[in-house]
Design a protein around this motif. Sequence first.
Motif, PDB file in Angstrom:
ATOM      1  N   THR A 176       0.824  -1.209   0.000  1.00  0.00           N
ATOM      2  CA  THR A 176       0.000   0.000   0.000  1.00  0.00           C
ATOM      3  C   THR A 176       0.853   1.253   0.000  1.00  0.00           C
ATOM      4  O   THR A 176       0.324   2.346   0.012  1.00  0.00           O
ATOM      5  CB  THR A 176      -0.911   0.041   1.240  1.00  0.00           C
ATOM      6  OG1 THR A 176      -0.091   0.025   2.412  1.00  0.00           O
ATOM      7  CG2 THR A 176      -1.869  -1.130   1.245  1.00  0.00           C
ATOM      8  N   HIS A 189      -3.781   4.681   6.101  1.00  0.00           N
ATOM      9  CA  HIS A 189      -4.522   3.424   5.959  1.00  0.00           C
ATOM     10  C   HIS A 189      -5.794   3.499   6.789  1.00  0.00           C
ATOM     11  O   HIS A 189      -5.737   3.808   7.973  1.00  0.00           O
ATOM     12  CB  HIS A 189      -3.689   2.246   6.476  1.00  0.00           C
ATOM     13  CG  HIS A 189      -2.387   2.084   5.785  1.00  0.00           C
ATOM     14  ND1 HIS A 189      -1.292   2.877   6.069  1.00  0.00           N
ATOM     15  CD2 HIS A 189      -1.999   1.231   4.814  1.00  0.00           C
ATOM     16  CE1 HIS A 189      -0.289   2.505   5.303  1.00  0.00           C
ATOM     17  NE2 HIS A 189      -0.677   1.515   4.527  1.00  0.00           N
ATOM     18  N   LEU A 221      -8.622   1.116   8.210  1.00  0.00           N
ATOM     19  CA  LEU A 221      -8.733  -0.324   8.467  1.00  0.00           C
ATOM     20  C   LEU A 221      -9.982  -0.614   9.287  1.00  0.00           C
ATOM     21  O   LEU A 221     -10.191  -0.008  10.339  1.00  0.00           O
ATOM     22  CB  LEU A 221      -7.492  -0.796   9.221  1.00  0.00           C
ATOM     23  CG  LEU A 221      -7.498  -2.192   9.834  1.00  0.00           C
ATOM     24  CD1 LEU A 221      -7.522  -3.251   8.748  1.00  0.00           C
ATOM     25  CD2 LEU A 221      -6.285  -2.374  10.727  1.00  0.00           C
ATOM     26  N   VAL A 232      -9.154  -2.774   4.050  1.00  0.00           N
ATOM     27  CA  VAL A 232      -8.235  -1.642   4.107  1.00  0.00           C
ATOM     28  C   VAL A 232      -8.419  -0.770   2.864  1.00  0.00           C
ATOM     29  O   VAL A 232      -8.544  -1.283   1.754  1.00  0.00           O
ATOM     30  CB  VAL A 232      -6.761  -2.116   4.157  1.00  0.00           C
ATOM     31  CG1 VAL A 232      -5.805  -0.937   4.158  1.00  0.00           C
ATOM     32  CG2 VAL A 232      -6.519  -3.024   5.346  1.00  0.00           C
ATOM     33  N   ALA A 237      -6.138   2.453   1.392  1.00  0.00           N
ATOM     34  CA  ALA A 237      -4.894   3.175   1.673  1.00  0.00           C
ATOM     35  C   ALA A 237      -4.575   4.149   0.545  1.00  0.00           C
ATOM     36  O   ALA A 237      -4.827   3.870  -0.625  1.00  0.00           O
ATOM     37  CB  ALA A 237      -3.744   2.192   1.853  1.00  0.00           C
TER      38      ALA A 237
END
Length: 160
Positions: free
Chosen positions: A78, A92, A94, A104, A106
Amino acid sequence: MVWAKNGSPVTLTGTASTASISDMTSTVFNVIMVHYINSGEIATGFRLSGDSASNYAFRTSKDGAADGARANEGSMNTMLEDNHSYPVFAVHYLVDISGEEKLVIANAVRQNTAGASNMPTRQETVAKHATTAVITSFDIYEAGSGDFAADTNISALGTD
């Protein structure tokens, strides 16, 4: 919904090939920010809870180009994993729901050559971690020939 620090932020004081927030607590929504500085050319990935098994799948696009997909990987890309020697900032998002795969989103940006006439490189990624256990750590690692330099930082926020 109150956001709070999730785990102990990590700032490297010297060079290292890994960095990790290893004391994350169970929160459903998490934002993990990574700013890494290179010592040599590096290729970076990340793992959740130290899991290096083939439990990751992701789709990524760099600089708006057609996306590429990878499945059954031992980590997620990522943060612009190709070998380079420029600082990177990545955010990120999450979702960590117990009993469900982790999702996720990102976004990463890399400096590139200094100066206003040189555009930064960007990468957008969507990914999943195909395990259902609650996340306990966020780990970045270096797979190239360099290291993360001092002042590389990982910080996380979380909320239910």
